[in-house]
Design an enzyme around this catalytic site. Structure first.
Site, PDB file in Angstrom:
ATOM      1  N   GLU A   1      14.338 -16.691 -23.670  1.00 48.58           N
ATOM      2  CA  GLU A   1      13.554 -14.972 -23.919  1.00 48.58           C
ATOM      3  C   GLU A   1      14.746 -14.386 -24.544  1.00 48.58           C
ATOM      4  O   GLU A   1      15.941 -14.475 -24.096  1.00 48.58           O
ATOM      5  CB  GLU A   1      13.119 -14.800 -22.713  1.00 48.58           C
TER       6      GLU A   1
ATOM      7  N   CYS B   1      18.753  -8.220 -27.007  1.00 46.63           N
ATOM      8  CA  CYS B   1      19.106  -8.624 -25.285  1.00 46.63           C
ATOM      9  C   CYS B   1      18.949 -10.277 -25.484  1.00 46.63           C
ATOM     10  O   CYS B   1      17.841 -10.854 -25.954  1.00 46.63           O
ATOM     11  CB  CYS B   1      18.275  -8.122 -24.282  1.00 46.63           C
TER      12      CYS B   1
ATOM     13  N   CYS C   1      19.047 -20.597 -15.458  1.00 46.40           N
ATOM     14  CA  CYS C   1      20.341 -20.121 -14.638  1.00 46.40           C
ATOM     15  C   CYS C   1      20.411 -20.677 -13.217  1.00 46.40           C
ATOM     16  O   CYS C   1      19.417 -21.004 -12.432  1.00 46.40           O
ATOM     17  CB  CYS C   1      20.131 -18.221 -14.411  1.00 46.40           C
TER      18      CYS C   1
ATOM     19  N   CYS D   1      20.028 -15.365  -8.097  1.00 42.18           N
ATOM     20  CA  CYS D   1      19.947 -14.019  -7.384  1.00 42.18           C
ATOM     21  C   CYS D   1      18.400 -14.066  -7.015  1.00 42.18           C
ATOM     22  O   CYS D   1      17.433 -14.241  -7.614  1.00 42.18           O
ATOM     23  CB  CYS D   1      20.036 -13.078  -8.489  1.00 42.18           C
TER      24      CYS D   1
ATOM     25  N   CYS E   1      15.273 -12.051  -9.208  1.00 44.62           N
ATOM     26  CA  CYS E   1      15.476 -12.455 -10.520  1.00 44.62           C
ATOM     27  C   CYS E   1      14.565 -13.771 -11.172  1.00 44.62           C
ATOM     28  O   CYS E   1      14.614 -14.838 -10.393  1.00 44.62           O
ATOM     29  CB  CYS E   1      16.890 -12.710 -11.235  1.00 44.62           C
TER      30      CYS E   1
ATOM     31  N   GLY F   1      20.319 -16.389 -17.938  1.00 45.08           N
ATOM     32  CA  GLY F   1      21.613 -17.046 -17.622  1.00 45.08           C
ATOM     33  C   GLY F   1      22.617 -16.235 -17.435  1.00 45.08           C
ATOM     34  O   GLY F   1      22.868 -14.985 -17.382  1.00 45.08           O
ATOM     35  N   GLU F   2      23.716 -16.747 -17.039  1.00 48.27           N
ATOM     36  CA  GLU F   2      25.251 -16.089 -16.699  1.00 48.27           C
ATOM     37  C   GLU F   2      26.005 -16.588 -17.835  1.00 48.27           C
ATOM     38  O   GLU F   2      26.582 -17.694 -18.001  1.00 48.27           O
ATOM     39  CB  GLU F   2      25.387 -16.567 -15.149  1.00 48.27           C
TER      40      GLU F   2
ATOM     41  N   SER G   1      27.122  -8.967 -19.620  1.00 48.26           N
ATOM     42  CA  SER G   1      26.813  -8.816 -18.164  1.00 48.26           C
ATOM     43  C   SER G   1      26.944  -9.906 -17.445  1.00 48.26           C
ATOM     44  O   SER G   1      26.572 -11.134 -17.709  1.00 48.26           O
ATOM     45  CB  SER G   1      25.262  -8.085 -18.063  1.00 48.26           C
TER      46      SER G   1
ATOM     47  N   SER H   1      27.028  -6.797 -12.281  1.00 47.37           N
ATOM     48  CA  SER H   1      25.870  -6.872 -11.792  1.00 47.37           C
ATOM     49  C   SER H   1      26.052  -6.497 -10.356  1.00 47.37           C
ATOM     50  O   SER H   1      26.423  -7.627  -9.737  1.00 47.37           O
ATOM     51  CB  SER H   1      24.865  -7.989 -11.962  1.00 47.37           C
ATOM     52  N   LEU H   2      26.302  -5.264  -9.604  1.00 47.83           N
ATOM     53  CA  LEU H   2      26.855  -5.309  -8.356  1.00 47.83           C
ATOM     54  C   LEU H   2      25.749  -5.296  -7.275  1.00 47.83           C
ATOM     55  O   LEU H   2      25.662  -6.052  -6.276  1.00 47.83           O
ATOM     56  CB  LEU H   2      27.483  -3.762  -8.302  1.00 47.83           C
ATOM     57  N   HIS H   3      24.702  -4.403  -7.532  1.00 40.84           N
ATOM     58  CA  HIS H   3      23.545  -4.469  -6.933  1.00 40.84           C
ATOM     59  C   HIS H   3      23.715  -4.006  -5.279  1.00 40.84           C
ATOM     60  O   HIS H   3      22.622  -4.136  -4.528  1.00 40.84           O
ATOM     61  CB  HIS H   3      22.454  -5.522  -6.816  1.00 40.84           C
TER      62      HIS H   3
ATOM     63  N   ASN I   1      12.794  -4.416 -10.842  1.00 40.75           N
ATOM     64  CA  ASN I   1      11.397  -5.060 -11.634  1.00 40.75           C
ATOM     65  C   ASN I   1      10.647  -6.192 -10.498  1.00 40.75           C
ATOM     66  O   ASN I   1      11.293  -7.197 -10.505  1.00 40.75           O
ATOM     67  CB  ASN I   1      11.802  -5.509 -12.864  1.00 40.75           C
TER      68      ASN I   1
ATOM     69  N   CYS J   1      12.384  -9.732 -16.564  1.00 38.57           N
ATOM     70  CA  CYS J   1      13.346 -10.475 -17.294  1.00 38.57           C
ATOM     71  C   CYS J   1      12.894 -11.830 -16.707  1.00 38.57           C
ATOM     72  O   CYS J   1      13.163 -12.082 -15.589  1.00 38.57           O
ATOM     73  CB  CYS J   1      14.679 -10.055 -17.175  1.00 38.57           C
TER      74      CYS J   1
HETATM   75  N1  SAH Z   1      23.617 -13.263 -15.298  1.00 39.83           N
HETATM   76  C1  SAH Z   1      24.073 -11.999 -15.858  1.00 39.83           C
HETATM   77  C2  SAH Z   1      23.120 -11.274 -16.850  1.00 39.83           C
HETATM   78  C3  SAH Z   1      21.607 -11.437 -16.902  1.00 39.83           C
HETATM   79  S1  SAH Z   1      20.828 -10.798 -15.767  1.00 39.83           S
HETATM   80  C4  SAH Z   1      24.066 -10.866 -14.688  1.00 39.83           C
HETATM   81  O1  SAH Z   1      23.858 -11.245 -13.661  1.00 39.83           O
HETATM   82  O2  SAH Z   1      24.508  -9.939 -14.924  1.00 39.83           O
HETATM   83  C5  SAH Z   1      20.828  -9.058 -16.569  1.00 39.83           C
HETATM   84  C6  SAH Z   1      20.480  -7.915 -15.375  1.00 39.83           C
HETATM   85  O3  SAH Z   1      19.287  -7.912 -14.872  1.00 39.83           O
HETATM   86  C7  SAH Z   1      21.476  -7.895 -14.210  1.00 39.83           C
HETATM   87  O4  SAH Z   1      22.234  -7.105 -13.809  1.00 39.83           O
HETATM   88  C8  SAH Z   1      20.472  -8.707 -13.170  1.00 39.83           C
HETATM   89  O5  SAH Z   1      20.867  -8.561 -11.822  1.00 39.83           O
HETATM   90  C9  SAH Z   1      19.278  -7.741 -13.716  1.00 39.83           C
HETATM   91  N2  SAH Z   1      18.079  -8.333 -13.247  1.00 39.83           N
HETATM   92  C10 SAH Z   1      17.527  -9.576 -12.963  1.00 39.83           C
HETATM   93  N3  SAH Z   1      16.529  -9.416 -12.738  1.00 39.83           N
HETATM   94  C11 SAH Z   1      15.884  -8.204 -12.384  1.00 39.83           C
HETATM   95  C12 SAH Z   1      14.888  -7.557 -11.765  1.00 39.83           C
HETATM   96  N4  SAH Z   1      13.617  -8.333 -11.575  1.00 39.83           N
HETATM   97  N5  SAH Z   1      15.051  -6.234 -11.865  1.00 39.83           N
HETATM   98  C13 SAH Z   1      15.914  -5.501 -11.938  1.00 39.83           C
HETATM   99  N6  SAH Z   1      16.954  -6.145 -12.645  1.00 39.83           N
HETATM  100  C14 SAH Z   1      17.207  -7.322 -12.764  1.00 39.83           C
END
Ligand code: SAH
Length: 349
Positions: free
Chosen positions: A97, A110, A117, A121, A124, A164-165, A196, A219-221, A295, A338
């Protein structure tokens, strides 16, 4: 389309490597620049389109190389803001995608760096079926090239934030950054590239040493390791403190402001106290925090933080001297989290 292992994917080669190849073939070195331009400026998909190359050489090229591409399978276009979501098919048969977005500062794409992946997470959609394979540099480039052709618009910014990472596909991603910013090719400014990562610490050090001018987004979260572990398995490997150290090193090498992404999940990581802890963590680091109301994906029961919680979180960060913005939602009418469009496409098959 099958993965062709005998022939070299010419679109993954640096100009210097292409020159070597041509010299080996008994050709003139300057031909490499012409071919490189056909590939990375005119985006041709066959050697026959290279009209200033003799038929004989085109045939020789055909024998030795393939031109790696991705094939458009589907595109959803937002009626609100022109955002487009693409599904591309890659060699081997799987789908990826990509998203095209229009901003006042230019068009942004993007891209995915892997098909699937393996980071796992919890919130995701891209990781639900695990990793299929790493994408090649040619496939990273071609997501942008195909989108420019399809939209008839120029793309000035790229974010490596699709499936993907990126740092789990390090060599191909490095090659991609070098190629997309090559002055003989698309010549994109590295300042317009954002990578990212979920925080593969040793790779952040490797990347820092490349001294690119790209923006690093983390991506800290979460503002503590326990909460982070609940959301992101990678947190069992590397602590937040190790990530921050790596970011400081990145900044010392590149002088580029770091971005932290923080997806807000109701009652999981969105309290004012957590905002305060987060501000403490990044204190002294030149950075910016991008807040993303999570999301929700149907496979998990995460709930998006409400407006009030988001605003309070942002205000608390700012009160503690940290820059923060809430990510603007693009293409609301075609939006899904995503990776969801990819999953839908795979499930239909
Ligand atoms: N693997 C990389 C890049 C891909 S994800 C990473 O982890 O950064 C891109 C961003 O979208 C990351 O910050 C990821 O944590 C976030 N993301 C993925 N799914 C999401 C969702 N359902 N809602 C909000 N952010 C999301």
């Amino acid at each position: 389309m099958d993965l062709n292992l005998e022939k070299i994917d010419i679109k993954t080669l640096y100009l210097s490597e292409l020159e070597e190849q041509l010299l080996e073939m008994g050709e003139k070195k300057f031909r490499a620049k012409q071919i490189f331009k056909w590939l990375h400026v005119f985006y041709v998909e066959s050697f026959d389109e290279m009209t200033d190359i003799s038929k004989k050489l085109r045939e020789k090229l055909e024998e030795k190389f393939i031109i790696g591409t991705v094939k458009k399978e589907k595109a959803l276009i937002s009626q609100i803001d022109g955002t487009r979501k693409y599904i591309f098919r890659v060699a081997g048969g799987s789908v990826i995608e990509s998203v095209f977005m229009k901003y006042h500062h230019g068009n942004s794409v993007c891209i995915s760096t892997q098909s699937g992946c393996r980071m796992g997470c919890k919130f995701c959609a891209s990781t639900l079926n695990g990793l299929d394979r790493n994408l090649l540099a040619s496939e990273l480039l071609d997501q942008i090239y195909q989108i420019e052709k399809d939209t008839d618009e120029k793309v000035s910014n790229v974010v490596l934030m699709g499936s993907g990472e990126p740092l789990d596909n390090y060599d191909n991603v490095i090659r991609f950054i070098d190629l997309i910013s090559d002055e003989n090719g698309k010549n994109m400014s590295q300042r317009n590239i954002t990578l990212s990562t979920c925080g593969l610490v040793p790779r952040i050090y490797d990347l820092a040493k490349k001294k690119y001018q790209i923006t690093l987004a983390i991506s800290l979260h979460a503002s503590d390791n326990e909460t982070r572990k609940e959301l992101m398995p990678i947190a069992n490997r590397y602590s937040i403190e190790e990530i921050i150290e790596a970011c400081k090193y990145y900044y010392s090498m590149n002088k580029r402001r770091i971005t932290f992404e923080y997806s807000l999940v109701a009652s999981v990581n969105d309290s004012k106290n957590e905002a305060k802890k987060l501000a403490g963590l990044v204190k002294g680091l030149n950075c910016h925090i991008n807040l993303i109301p999570v999301n929700p994906i149907k496979e998990r029961d995460f709930v998006q933080s409400n407006k009030e919680a988001v605003n309070n979180f942002k205000a608390m960060l700012e009160r503690n001297g940290v820059n923060a913005t809430v990510r603007r939602e693009m293409g609301r009418d075609i939006n899904g989290a995503c990776g969801q469009l990819r999953n839908e496409t795979m499930n239909q098959e």
